[in-house]
Design an enzyme around this catalytic site. Structure first.
Site, PDB file in Angstrom:
ATOM      1  N   PRO A   2      -0.108  -7.639  -1.047  1.00 59.60           N
ATOM      2  CA  PRO A   2       0.014  -7.582  -2.504  1.00 59.60           C
ATOM      3  C   PRO A   2       1.475  -7.587  -2.932  1.00 59.60           C
ATOM      4  O   PRO A   2       2.304  -6.915  -2.347  1.00 59.60           O
ATOM      5  CB  PRO A   2      -0.655  -6.265  -2.871  1.00 59.60           C
ATOM      6  CG  PRO A   2      -0.667  -5.449  -1.631  1.00 59.60           C
ATOM      7  CD  PRO A   2      -0.668  -6.405  -0.478  1.00 59.60           C
ATOM      8  N   GLU A   3       1.794  -8.373  -3.944  1.00 60.56           N
ATOM      9  CA  GLU A   3       3.139  -8.383  -4.513  1.00 60.56           C
ATOM     10  C   GLU A   3       3.072  -7.852  -5.939  1.00 60.56           C
ATOM     11  O   GLU A   3       2.012  -7.430  -6.405  1.00 60.56           O
ATOM     12  CB  GLU A   3       3.700  -9.804  -4.468  1.00 60.56           C
ATOM     13  CG  GLU A   3       3.851 -10.304  -3.034  1.00 60.56           C
ATOM     14  CD  GLU A   3       4.826 -11.450  -2.920  1.00 60.56           C
ATOM     15  OE1 GLU A   3       5.725 -11.564  -3.774  1.00 60.56           O
ATOM     16  OE2 GLU A   3       4.705 -12.232  -1.972  1.00 60.56           O
TER      17      GLU A   3
END
Ligand SMILES: [Zn+2]
Length: 273
Positions: A2-3
């Protein structure tokens, strides 16, 4: 992994569900995940009410009556908000809530971490104290980046992944930002000029804003919690692509600092070297 846009999406969904709910009990099945005192984590959260959920860089912060619960999903962490049920495999922390629901943290690879601190200690006693500026921060400008870059003789790709300078860009979005800014990922950060820095800031804001609107990027095994999947993968210009959408040259993939890096040799030349 996840960013920033994915964590923003997770944050929004959690916020819709958790506000004003009280924690009645906490179970921790994998204690190394808790980076502050375990007994305090188990005891102090009981009776606390969720007042807000925020995001700083890629960190989630759950604000409760007296505490800040800081959580990083790392590679694969996910939150699920469901009716109370039996614990499933790879669920390491479960928060029982006063409406009969539970907030479950699942993490197959166990890289995620959590900290519990008094609210006023959030920016001094957690890793948030080491974060650089947000791409959307008013304080982020060319001068700030030039100052930070001037001692960094590493490839700009590596330097932009350093969360202590600008926070929130991970592997996918750094590739996209450098492509849009027409900067080679190999270029040494200390050789960037004010225009390069301006381009990086503008592209970061643009790309992250679009990605947040689309709920982030879903590639490989990652989907956000609660069944949320993003669709920014359809908009990626260079990361995982084969042909440059600008000049039709083949997109190259090379490792920089151990991370797969996609770039167009023609559009992203190393100048001044
Ligand atoms: Zn190109």
């Amino acid at each position: 992994m996840p960013e920033l846009p994915e964590v923003e999406t997770v944050k929004n969904v959690l916020k819709q569900n958790l506000l004003n709910l009280k924690i009645t009990k906490v179970d921790v099945f994998y204690p190394p995940m808790i980076k502050t005192n375990l007994n305090e984590f188990l005891e102090n959260l009981v009776g606390e009410e969720f007042l807000d959920v925020k995001r700083y860089g890629k960190w989630l912060v759950f604000e409760t009556t007296n505490y800040a619960l800081v959580s990083h999903l790392r590679m694969e962490g996910k939150y699920y908000y469901t009716l109370k049920c039996d614990r499933e495999k790879h669920e390491h922390v479960i928060f029982h809530l006063d409406n009969g629901y539970v907030l479950r943290y699942k993490d197959v690879r166990k890289f995620g971490v959590m900290y519990l601190v008094k609210k006023e200690k959030l920016f001094t006693d957690t890793p948030l104290s080491e974060l650089g500026l947000e791409p959307f921060s008013k304080d982020l400008n060319e001068d700030y980046l030039l100052e930070k870059f001037k001692t960094k003789r590493l490839p700009i790709k590596t330097v932009l992944l350093d969360q202590g300078i600008m926070t929130g860009l991970g592997n996918i979005y750094v590739d996209e930002v450098l492509f849009k800014s027409k900067i080679s990922p190999f270029k040494k950060a200390n050789l960037l000029n004010a225009n390069d820095c301006k381009a990086i800031i503008e592209s970061s804001k643009e790309i992250l804003t679009d990605a947040i609107k689309l709920g982030g990027t879903t590639i490989r095994s990652y989907t956000s919690s609660l069944g949320v999947t993003g669709s920014y993968q359809d908009k990626l210009l260079v990361h995982t692509r084969k042909i440059c959408p600008v000049c039709n040259s083949p997109i190259l993939v090379k490792k920089i600092g151990g991370r797969s890096t996609y770039y167009c040799q023609k559009c992203q030349k190393v100048k001044d070297e």
